[in-house]
Design a protein around this motif. Structure first.
Motif, short mmCIF file in Angstrom:
data_model
loop_
_atom_site.label_atom_id
_atom_site.label_comp_id
_atom_site.label_asym_id
_atom_site.label_seq_id
_atom_site.Cartn_x
_atom_site.Cartn_y
_atom_site.Cartn_z
N GLU A 99 0.84 -1.19 0.00
CA GLU A 99 0.00 0.00 0.00
C GLU A 99 0.89 1.25 0.00
O GLU A 99 1.75 1.40 0.86
CB GLU A 99 -0.92 0.01 1.22
N PRO A 100 0.68 2.16 -0.95
CA PRO A 100 1.55 3.33 -1.08
C PRO A 100 1.50 4.26 0.13
O PRO A 100 0.45 4.46 0.73
CB PRO A 100 1.01 4.04 -2.32
N VAL A 101 2.66 4.80 0.46
CA VAL A 101 2.80 5.83 1.49
C VAL A 101 3.55 6.99 0.83
O VAL A 101 4.29 6.79 -0.12
CB VAL A 101 3.59 5.30 2.70
N PHE A 102 3.37 8.20 1.33
CA PHE A 102 4.02 9.37 0.74
C PHE A 102 5.54 9.21 0.70
O PHE A 102 6.13 8.46 1.48
CB PHE A 102 3.66 10.63 1.53
N LEU A 103 6.19 9.96 -0.19
CA LEU A 103 7.64 9.94 -0.33
C LEU A 103 8.30 10.38 0.99
O LEU A 103 7.88 11.33 1.62
CB LEU A 103 8.09 10.88 -1.45
N ARG A 104 9.36 9.65 1.34
CA ARG A 104 10.08 9.97 2.58
C ARG A 104 11.59 9.77 2.38
O ARG A 104 12.02 9.03 1.52
CB ARG A 104 9.63 9.06 3.73
N LYS A 105 12.37 10.46 3.25
CA LYS A 105 13.82 10.25 3.28
C LYS A 105 14.23 9.31 4.40
O LYS A 105 15.37 8.83 4.41
CB LYS A 105 14.54 11.60 3.49
N GLU A 106 13.33 9.08 5.34
CA GLU A 106 13.66 8.21 6.48
C GLU A 106 12.44 7.42 6.91
O GLU A 106 11.34 7.96 7.02
CB GLU A 106 14.17 9.04 7.66
N ILE A 107 12.66 6.14 7.16
CA ILE A 107 11.62 5.30 7.74
C ILE A 107 12.23 4.45 8.85
O ILE A 107 13.43 4.15 8.83
CB ILE A 107 10.93 4.38 6.71
N LYS A 108 11.42 4.09 9.81
CA LYS A 108 11.84 3.19 10.88
C LYS A 108 10.84 2.04 10.95
O LYS A 108 9.64 2.25 10.77
CB LYS A 108 11.90 3.92 12.23
N ALA A 109 11.34 0.85 11.19
CA ALA A 109 10.46 -0.32 11.28
C ALA A 109 10.86 -1.16 12.49
O ALA A 109 12.04 -1.30 12.81
CB ALA A 109 10.54 -1.16 10.01
N GLU A 110 9.86 -1.69 13.16
CA GLU A 110 10.05 -2.60 14.29
C GLU A 110 8.82 -3.47 14.41
O GLU A 110 7.93 -3.42 13.56
CB GLU A 110 10.27 -1.79 15.57
N LEU A 111 8.75 -4.28 15.44
CA LEU A 111 7.61 -5.16 15.67
C LEU A 111 6.87 -4.72 16.93
O LEU A 111 7.49 -4.26 17.90
CB LEU A 111 8.06 -6.61 15.82
N LEU A 112 5.56 -4.86 16.90
CA LEU A 112 4.78 -4.63 18.12
C LEU A 112 5.15 -5.67 19.17
O LEU A 112 5.57 -6.79 18.84
CB LEU A 112 3.28 -4.75 17.81
N LYS A 113 4.98 -5.32 20.43
CA LYS A 113 5.20 -6.31 21.49
C LYS A 113 4.12 -7.38 21.44
O LYS A 113 4.36 -8.54 21.77
CB LYS A 113 5.19 -5.61 22.85
N GLU A 114 2.92 -6.98 21.04
CA GLU A 114 1.79 -7.92 20.99
C GLU A 114 1.80 -8.69 19.67
O GLU A 114 2.18 -8.16 18.63
CB GLU A 114 0.47 -7.18 21.14
N LYS A 115 1.35 -9.92 19.73
CA LYS A 115 1.21 -10.74 18.52
C LYS A 115 -0.28 -10.97 18.23
O LYS A 115 -1.11 -10.95 19.13
CB LYS A 115 1.91 -12.10 18.71
N ILE A 116 -0.57 -11.22 16.97
CA ILE A 116 -1.95 -11.52 16.57
C ILE A 116 -2.04 -13.01 16.27
O ILE A 116 -1.09 -13.62 15.78
CB ILE A 116 -2.37 -10.68 15.34
N ARG A 117 -3.18 -13.60 16.58
CA ARG A 117 -3.39 -15.03 16.30
C ARG A 117 -3.99 -15.19 14.90
O ARG A 117 -4.92 -14.49 14.53
CB ARG A 117 -4.33 -15.64 17.35
N VAL A 118 -3.42 -16.13 14.13
CA VAL A 118 -3.86 -16.35 12.75
C VAL A 118 -4.24 -17.81 12.55
O VAL A 118 -3.53 -18.73 12.99
CB VAL A 118 -2.73 -15.97 11.76
#
Length: 306
Positions: free
Chosen positions: A284-303
């Motif tokens: 899914e498109p997000v606006f143009l950026r020069k910096e992004i950060k990614a990590e994981l939530l502490k909570e998990k979802i059941r699938v």
């Protein structure tokens, strides 16, 4: 168990609605207790799910749509630990289903929802850019891969190939076009707040929760959605012709053995580029950026899985 279906009837150029018309009679015949919400515009699933889960109760949500619909649903959940997620893939790329080993056939996918082999706890990613947050299930990226997603979102080619049941080729065709029009950029990658790693001529960098992206590219073969880690891939310092030749090998994961392909693991990552580039979450498109950060939530979802 009571199921709440979030149906995107427009996924794969209207195929989602047709598949729901086949699925719903089966639910009635099997006397399954359910309710259905149909999305009618981009972002609608997020709004619907936010309303549904705002009561603080446990819910079993079943997504019928593509990776983008999964992304919208993930972003609408108030508390991911109180949700069980099922999935019937009807999109063009279906990397979420591919990463979890879920069947593509709608009838078989429904069987997994109603009679799962296991309920898997899955990590949920979090993208931060310019102070704003957005969750992701599969991956987030900046650069070449995101530019493909941006163009695919408005491409008439995608509509045509979806009708011919060749939707996955949309990403291949657009990738070839973007490769020769987009210029690589200098970037630095910071893993787990360590020392910055500098890269020249970066085509793209992605943080992945699942091994697949972009309609079946096996970019991070060792990525696991339940290990509490992100896999980061960076493609850099290669001639465009070499990148073109390497792309087909990425369907098998062979690309990781070549110079210029860096794959790393971390809990969080910061990616900075010399100029603003396209960004995506689960395609899914997000606006143009020069910096992004990614990590994981502490909570998990059941699938619900096989």
């Amino acid at each position: 168990m009571r199921y709440t279906f979030i149906v995107n009837p427009n996924s794969r150029s209207g195929m989602g609605g047709m598949i729901w018309e086949v699925i719903e009679p089966e639910l009635i015949k099997k006397q399954i207790e359910y309710e259905c919400y149909r999305t009618t515009y981009p972002g609608h699933a997020t709004k619907l799910v936010r309303q549904i889960t705002s009561d603080g109760c446990e819910h079993t949500l079943v997504v019928l749509g593509g990776d983008g619909t999964v992304n919208e649903v993930i972003n609408g959940i108030e508390n991911v630990e109180k949700v069980i997620l099922g999935y019937i893939p009807t999109g063009s790329s279906n990397d979420f289903a591919r990463g979890l080993g879920l069947p593509k056939d709608p009838d078989k996918a429904l069987e997994v929802v109603l009679h799962p082999g296991q309920i898997k706890k899955m990590d949920v990613g979090l993208l931060t850019r310019a102070g704003k947050e957005r969750r992701f299930a599969v991956s987030t990226g900046i650069g070449f891969d995101a530019a493909i997603c941006h163009q695919a979102a408005v491409s008439g080619l995608k509509v045509l190939l979806n009708r011919l049941k060749l939707g996955k080729l949309t990403y291949v065709g657009i990738a070839l076009n973007r490769l020769f029009h987009d210029k690589p950029v200098e970037a630095e990658i910071i893993l787990d707040e360590g020392e910055p790693k500098k890269y020249k001529k970066v085509y793209f960098a992605a943080a992945m929760n699942h091994p697949y992206e972009g309609g079946g590219f096996y970019f991070c073969p060792k990525a696991r959605s339940d290990d509490g880690m992100l896999d980061v891939i960076v493609i850099s310092n290669l001639p465009k012709l070499v990148v073109l030749l390497l792309l087909p090998t990425a369907y098998k994961g062979w690309h990781v053995h070549f110079p210029g392909i860096s794959v790393m693991r971390c809990h969080k990552v910061c990616i900075r580029t010399k100029r603003a580039l396209a960004v995506h979450t689960d395609g899914e498109p997000v606006f143009l950026r020069k910096e992004i950060k990614a990590e994981l939530l502490k909570e998990k979802i059941r699938v619900l899985t096989v």
